[in-house]
Write a protein that holds these residues in place. Structure first.
Motif, PDB file in Angstrom:
ATOM      1  N   GLU A   3     -35.613  -2.016 -12.151  1.00 58.30           N
ATOM      2  CA  GLU A   3     -34.560  -1.047 -11.927  1.00 58.30           C
ATOM      3  C   GLU A   3     -34.767   0.162 -12.844  1.00 58.30           C
ATOM      4  OE1 GLU A   3     -29.706  -1.082 -11.875  1.00 58.30           O
ATOM      5  OE2 GLU A   3     -30.826  -2.803 -12.600  1.00 58.30           O
ATOM      6  N   LEU A   6     -30.132   3.646 -15.688  1.00 53.51           N
ATOM      7  CA  LEU A   6     -28.983   4.335 -15.089  1.00 53.51           C
ATOM      8  C   LEU A   6     -28.322   5.242 -16.119  1.00 53.51           C
ATOM      9  CD1 LEU A   6     -27.431   1.329 -13.149  1.00 53.51           C
ATOM     10  CD2 LEU A   6     -28.868   3.148 -12.243  1.00 53.51           C
ATOM     11  N   PRO A   7     -27.711   6.344 -15.648  1.00 56.96           N
ATOM     12  CA  PRO A   7     -27.101   7.291 -16.587  1.00 56.96           C
ATOM     13  C   PRO A   7     -25.852   6.720 -17.257  1.00 56.96           C
ATOM     14  CG  PRO A   7     -26.663   7.929 -14.324  1.00 56.96           C
ATOM     15  CD  PRO A   7     -27.603   6.775 -14.256  1.00 56.96           C
ATOM     16  N   ALA A  16     -16.505   9.447  -9.072  1.00 55.73           N
ATOM     17  CA  ALA A  16     -17.626   8.858  -8.333  1.00 55.73           C
ATOM     18  C   ALA A  16     -18.009   9.714  -7.123  1.00 55.73           C
ATOM     19  CB  ALA A  16     -17.308   7.420  -7.902  1.00 55.73           C
ATOM     20  N   ARG A  27     -31.396   4.591  -4.939  1.00 57.63           N
ATOM     21  CA  ARG A  27     -30.564   3.392  -5.016  1.00 57.63           C
ATOM     22  C   ARG A  27     -31.445   2.148  -5.072  1.00 57.63           C
ATOM     23  NH1 ARG A  27     -27.338  -0.171  -5.096  1.00 57.63           N
ATOM     24  NH2 ARG A  27     -25.456  -0.443  -3.853  1.00 57.63           N
ATOM     25  N   ASP A  31     -32.986  -5.780  -5.804  1.00 55.85           N
ATOM     26  CA  ASP A  31     -32.440  -7.025  -6.370  1.00 55.85           C
ATOM     27  C   ASP A  31     -31.556  -7.788  -5.385  1.00 55.85           C
ATOM     28  OD1 ASP A  31     -30.336  -5.281  -6.408  1.00 55.85           O
ATOM     29  OD2 ASP A  31     -29.709  -5.715  -8.471  1.00 55.85           O
TER      30      ASP A  31
END
Lengths: 107, 406
Positions: A3, A6-7, A16, A27, A31
């Protein structure tokens, strides 16, 4: 593929809201897999049905010439993008020569 | 840009708190109002409809089929960047509940007034704060006012806080149904609303639905993402505490009326301090002033900012007392301390060895009458508790027939 990092919360837009279109490529859906499709380059006849049917656009055509053990030569190969492949198994089902194995994900 | 205090020409009008809210909405030039009638809020949106019909307010009035739709319509409007308003009460607020979370989660600066009312069943159209207190965890900034004038002022302040780029959260302004919503008081309204509009200018620059620059609202956030957005709300809520304080001070400079998170009277050398909220404060204040002139060491305080909760201000304002009595008008059923504000006051003092004792009293449920006599009885009881040195570990349900506290 692992992965991506992520920020942190304070680098995300409030509410969001998605500000830029076309970001599904970022995206990580890899997983989601329980079974992983593994392509056998020797059996594969480059018909591209997997490439057509894959709902996640996870088959990449790469310009890597390949010669099979029986001497058949192809100008290109196929690679599976495991960052996006959700393991739905459609490619396994559609492959006319059973060149894709479906192997349980073990970590 | 700070607005300079000008000579404001005031009109002194006889207004109910509902009408005072409608006047504020008009003076703030709100763009979209969604409306669904529910007692005792209805006259707010009726009056706004009148303003629109008379051409005094240029706004879109959306008649909807339920409160769920009322807030959803306001959310849609607010997402396009405009200033949206709605009002509700009681069952209406309950029906809105899921949308309350959506509005705050989408960070839409909607302002909504709530003429608080008891909840069914049994049906009660009368006042208490059960409806408003149920919204505690919805991430709405919540102010509780205690006069018609303050309702006007709070709605003006609310838009300035809500639309601040650092905040972007919805604001709820609550006041007692009937006791305030339908009681007429003199209210000062500026003759020229320009001053109000300059004080709380619209923020059209926030992220919004705009065909020229498309964005996606209402996304799904999986376990890798959701928590970060909720933490943003946590931070914005805490920032709002400071922002409300700043806006209160700015409001004072421009309009000359000063509000605080918590208002106090006679608390300096009081052994017992009563804390309450909403319109009932007037009764408490009057009773406590009389007791003070008789030499009783009792003070009174009013909570105005309920969410975010001003814990530090509570400690400062009430910390000098020996006993704090919190009079709540809502019940958290099944909790030993069942008063929502009492719980919060206790948690503000948690871990402080010098903290006063806190006693929780439930009054005014379903608008059970609370008079100065009630306040005097509670104060008497509080002093007896101090003498005995044993504070009740459960809320006192004051005035229930068949329940007596010795």
């Amino acid at each position: 593929m692992a992965e991506k990092e992520l920020p942190p919360y304070n680098k995300l837009p409030p509410g969001a809201v998605v500000l830029e279109p076309g970001n599904m490529a970022e995206r990580y859906t890899g997983d989601w897999r329980i079974f992983r499709p593994v392509l056998n380059q020797d059996k594969c006849i480059r018909c591209l049905l997997c490439w057509v049917f894959c709902p996640d656009d996870a088959f990449e055509i790469v310009e890597e010439p390949y010669t099979t053990k029986t001497g058949r030569r192809y100008k290109f190969s196929l690679k599976i993008d495991y960052y996006h492949c959700k393991g739905c198994g459609i490619c396994v089902e559609e492959c006319p020569v059973n060149a894709i194995d479906f192997v349980e994900e073990v970590k | 840009m700070a607005v300079q205090k000008a000579e404001i020409k005031w009109k002194r009008l006889p207004l109910s708190t509902n009408y005072a809210v409608a006047y504020a909405v008009k003076d703030l030039d709100v763009d979209v109002v969604s409306a669904y009638p529910i007692t005792p809020q209805t006259t707010v949106v009726e009056k706004i409809a009148e303003f629109i019909a008379d051409g005094e307010l240029d706004a879109e009035m959306i008649h909807v089929e339920s409160e769920h739709s009322a807030l959803s319509a306001a959310a849609g409007a607010s997402a396009t960047g405009v200033r949206a308003f709605t009002a509700t009460a009681s069952q209406g607020l309950e029906l809105m509940h899921e949308v309350l979370h959506i509005v705050s989660g989408l960070r839409l600066p909607i302002v909504m007034t709530v003429a608080t009312r008891a909840l069914s069943a049994p049906i009660s159209i009368w006042n208490d704060y059960s409806d408003l207190m149920n919204t505690r965890d919805t991430s709405w900034i919540t102010l509780i006012v205690s006069s018609a004038q303050e309702a006007y002022d709070a709605v003006v302040e609310a838009y300035k806080v809500a639309e601040d780029p650092e905040i972007l959260l919805p604001v709820m302004v609550g006041y007692d149904g009937y006791i305030m919503s339908h009681t007429y008081e003199p209210v000062l309204v500026p003759e020229d609303p320009t001053i109000v509009r300059e004080f709380a200018p619209k923020n059209y620059d926030r992220i919004k639905l705009d065909p020229d620059r498309p964005v996606t609202f209402g996304t799904i956030a999986d376990p890798n993402w959701y928590y970060e957005f909720k933490y943003q709300q946590v931070e914005a809520m805490m920032r709002a505490l400071k922002k409300i304080e700043e806006v209160n001070e700015e409001f004072y400079k421009v309009f000359g009326r000063r509000y605080k998170h918590i208002e106090t009277c006679c608390t300096d050398d009081a052994d017992v301090i009563l804390l309450t909220y909403g319109g009932i404060y007037g009764t408490f204040l009057e009773a406590v002033r009389k007791m003070n002139s008789n030499g009783e060491k009792v003070g009174v305080a009013r909570l105005r900012t309920w969410r975010p909760f001003p814990a530090e201000d509570i400690v400062k304002a009430l910390g000098s007392a020996r006993l704090v009595v919190v009079a709540d008008r809502a019940i958290s059923y099944g909790a030993r301390i069942a008063g929502p504000v009492a719980l919060e006051v206790m948690s503000s003092f948690y871990g402080d060895p010098d903290a006063p004792q806190v006693m929780s009293v439930i009054v005014g449920i379903g608008q059970r009458r609370v008079t100065e006599k009630t306040v005097a009885e509670i104060v008497d009881y509080a002093f007896r508790v101090l003498e005995r040195g044993r504070v009740p570990r459960e809320s006192l349900y004051w005035g229930v027939r068949g329940v007596r506290y010795e």
